[in-house]
Design a protein around this motif. Structure first.
Motif, mmCIF file in Angstrom:
data_model
loop_
_atom_site.group_PDB
_atom_site.id
_atom_site.type_symbol
_atom_site.label_atom_id
_atom_site.label_comp_id
_atom_site.label_asym_id
_atom_site.label_seq_id
_atom_site.Cartn_x
_atom_site.Cartn_y
_atom_site.Cartn_z
ATOM 1 N N UNK A 1 -68.614 -67.288 -22.392
ATOM 2 C CA UNK A 1 -67.692 -66.161 -22.245
ATOM 3 C C UNK A 1 -68.404 -64.852 -22.542
ATOM 4 N N UNK A 2 -67.799 -63.766 -22.144
ATOM 5 C CA UNK A 2 -68.321 -62.432 -22.465
ATOM 6 C C UNK A 2 -67.394 -61.685 -23.415
ATOM 7 N N UNK A 3 -66.158 -62.134 -23.553
ATOM 8 C CA UNK A 3 -65.163 -61.388 -24.318
ATOM 9 C C UNK A 3 -64.760 -62.067 -25.626
ATOM 10 N N UNK A 4 -65.618 -62.959 -26.124
ATOM 11 C CA UNK A 4 -65.394 -63.573 -27.428
ATOM 12 C C UNK A 4 -66.463 -63.045 -28.377
ATOM 13 N N UNK A 5 -66.012 -62.559 -29.530
ATOM 14 C CA UNK A 5 -66.905 -62.009 -30.557
ATOM 15 C C UNK A 5 -66.843 -62.899 -31.795
ATOM 16 N N UNK A 6 -67.796 -62.674 -32.684
ATOM 17 C CA UNK A 6 -67.906 -63.486 -33.888
ATOM 18 C C UNK A 6 -67.913 -62.585 -35.108
ATOM 19 N N UNK A 7 -67.033 -62.865 -36.067
ATOM 20 C CA UNK A 7 -66.992 -62.114 -37.319
ATOM 21 C C UNK A 7 -67.870 -62.821 -38.346
ATOM 22 N N UNK A 8 -68.829 -62.108 -38.900
ATOM 23 C CA UNK A 8 -69.788 -62.707 -39.833
ATOM 24 C C UNK A 8 -69.428 -62.460 -41.295
ATOM 25 N N UNK A 9 -68.200 -62.091 -41.582
ATOM 26 C CA UNK A 9 -67.801 -61.761 -42.957
ATOM 27 C C UNK A 9 -68.043 -62.877 -43.961
ATOM 28 N N UNK A 10 -68.081 -64.122 -43.507
ATOM 29 C CA UNK A 10 -68.328 -65.244 -44.417
ATOM 30 C C UNK A 10 -69.722 -65.832 -44.229
ATOM 31 N N UNK A 11 -70.536 -65.164 -43.449
ATOM 32 C CA UNK A 11 -71.873 -65.649 -43.130
ATOM 33 C C UNK A 11 -72.889 -64.968 -44.040
ATOM 34 N N UNK B 1 -57.992 -64.033 -19.358
ATOM 35 C CA UNK B 1 -57.661 -62.695 -19.848
ATOM 36 C C UNK B 1 -58.948 -61.939 -20.194
ATOM 37 N N UNK B 2 -59.740 -61.617 -19.175
ATOM 38 C CA UNK B 2 -61.049 -61.006 -19.416
ATOM 39 C C UNK B 2 -60.994 -59.606 -20.034
ATOM 40 N N UNK B 3 -59.862 -58.924 -19.955
ATOM 41 C CA UNK B 3 -59.755 -57.586 -20.547
ATOM 42 C C UNK B 3 -59.391 -57.639 -22.022
ATOM 43 N N UNK B 4 -59.024 -58.799 -22.502
ATOM 44 C CA UNK B 4 -58.695 -58.957 -23.918
ATOM 45 C C UNK B 4 -59.946 -59.419 -24.656
ATOM 46 N N UNK B 5 -60.088 -58.962 -25.900
ATOM 47 C CA UNK B 5 -61.210 -59.377 -26.738
ATOM 48 C C UNK B 5 -60.710 -60.392 -27.750
ATOM 49 N N UNK B 6 -61.462 -61.478 -27.922
ATOM 50 C CA UNK B 6 -61.119 -62.533 -28.856
ATOM 51 C C UNK B 6 -62.146 -62.516 -29.983
ATOM 52 N N UNK B 7 -61.681 -62.561 -31.224
ATOM 53 C CA UNK B 7 -62.580 -62.548 -32.380
ATOM 54 C C UNK B 7 -62.343 -63.820 -33.184
ATOM 55 N N UNK B 8 -63.405 -64.591 -33.356
ATOM 56 C CA UNK B 8 -63.346 -65.789 -34.188
ATOM 57 C C UNK B 8 -63.721 -65.365 -35.597
ATOM 58 N N UNK B 9 -62.849 -65.647 -36.541
ATOM 59 C CA UNK B 9 -63.099 -65.232 -37.924
ATOM 60 C C UNK B 9 -62.985 -66.415 -38.877
ATOM 61 N N UNK B 10 -63.365 -66.210 -40.119
ATOM 62 C CA UNK B 10 -63.294 -67.210 -41.183
ATOM 63 C C UNK B 10 -64.156 -68.438 -40.897
ATOM 64 N N UNK B 11 -65.310 -68.227 -40.339
ATOM 65 C CA UNK B 11 -66.170 -69.356 -39.995
ATOM 66 C C UNK B 11 -67.378 -69.425 -40.917
#
Length: 167
Positions: free
Chosen positions: A91-101, A66-76
């Motif tokens: 991958x190109x469509x996976x992002x990282x949330x730094x809210x806990x970093x 699903x390359x048109x969908x964006x995936x966000x990994x959170x709570x890491x």
């Protein structure tokens, strides 16, 4: 039935909790095939991925299909680096949330390796708030990159693709 509800309500995002609901990331493929035309952002709580090695492969598998969908990994947290580098480098469509970093060096490294467009702040319900914001501020990255991480990437992620050109 759930697919009909999603189609009718046209959500801008879907939050996955595979551990609580006892399914693998690959098992959601059928639902995504039916709603992929909506291009929802997929939020995945890192703690909800049971087997981190298999979970990384499954997330890459899903993101590739699903390359048109964006995936966000959170709570890491920082101990999760092997997982993120594994997934984001494949991958190109996976992002990282730094809210806990809280490490400015980790933010610098993420931006350098994957681009500031894939680094977000504000997706996690729980955050390290001020410490995370300070890490962004003190990171040795451009002011433009800091602005993207603080808010622009979030706006772009959830805005209509046609409107993004104006942001």
């Amino acid at each position: 039935e759930i697919v009909d509800i999603l189609k009718a309500n046209r959500p801008c995002c879907v939050s996955l909790r595979p551990k609580n609901c006892n399914f693998s990331l690959k098992a959601i493929r059928e639902v995504f095939e039916k709603i992929s035309f909506l291009n929802p952002v997929v939020l995945i709580n890192f703690g909800q991925i049971k087997d981190k090695d298999k979970g990384a492969d499954d997330l890459v598998w899903l993101a590739e299909r699903f390359p048109n969908m964006r995936f966000v990994i959170k709570q890491a947290l920082q101990g999760s680096w092997p997982f993120f580098y594994n997934v984001m480098s494949r991958t190109e469509n996976v992002c990282f949330d730094i809210s806990r970093l809280v490490s400015m060096h980790a933010i610098e490294n993420l931006c350098e390796r994957f681009g500031e467009e894939r680094v977000l702040f504000g997706q996690s319900g729980r955050s390290s708030g001020g410490a995370s914001m300070a890490a962004i501020e003190y990171a040795e990255i451009s002011q433009e990159a800091k602005e993207k991480i603080r808010c622009r990437n979030f706006i772009n992620l959830f805005s209509d693709p046609q409107e993004r050109a104006y942001l």
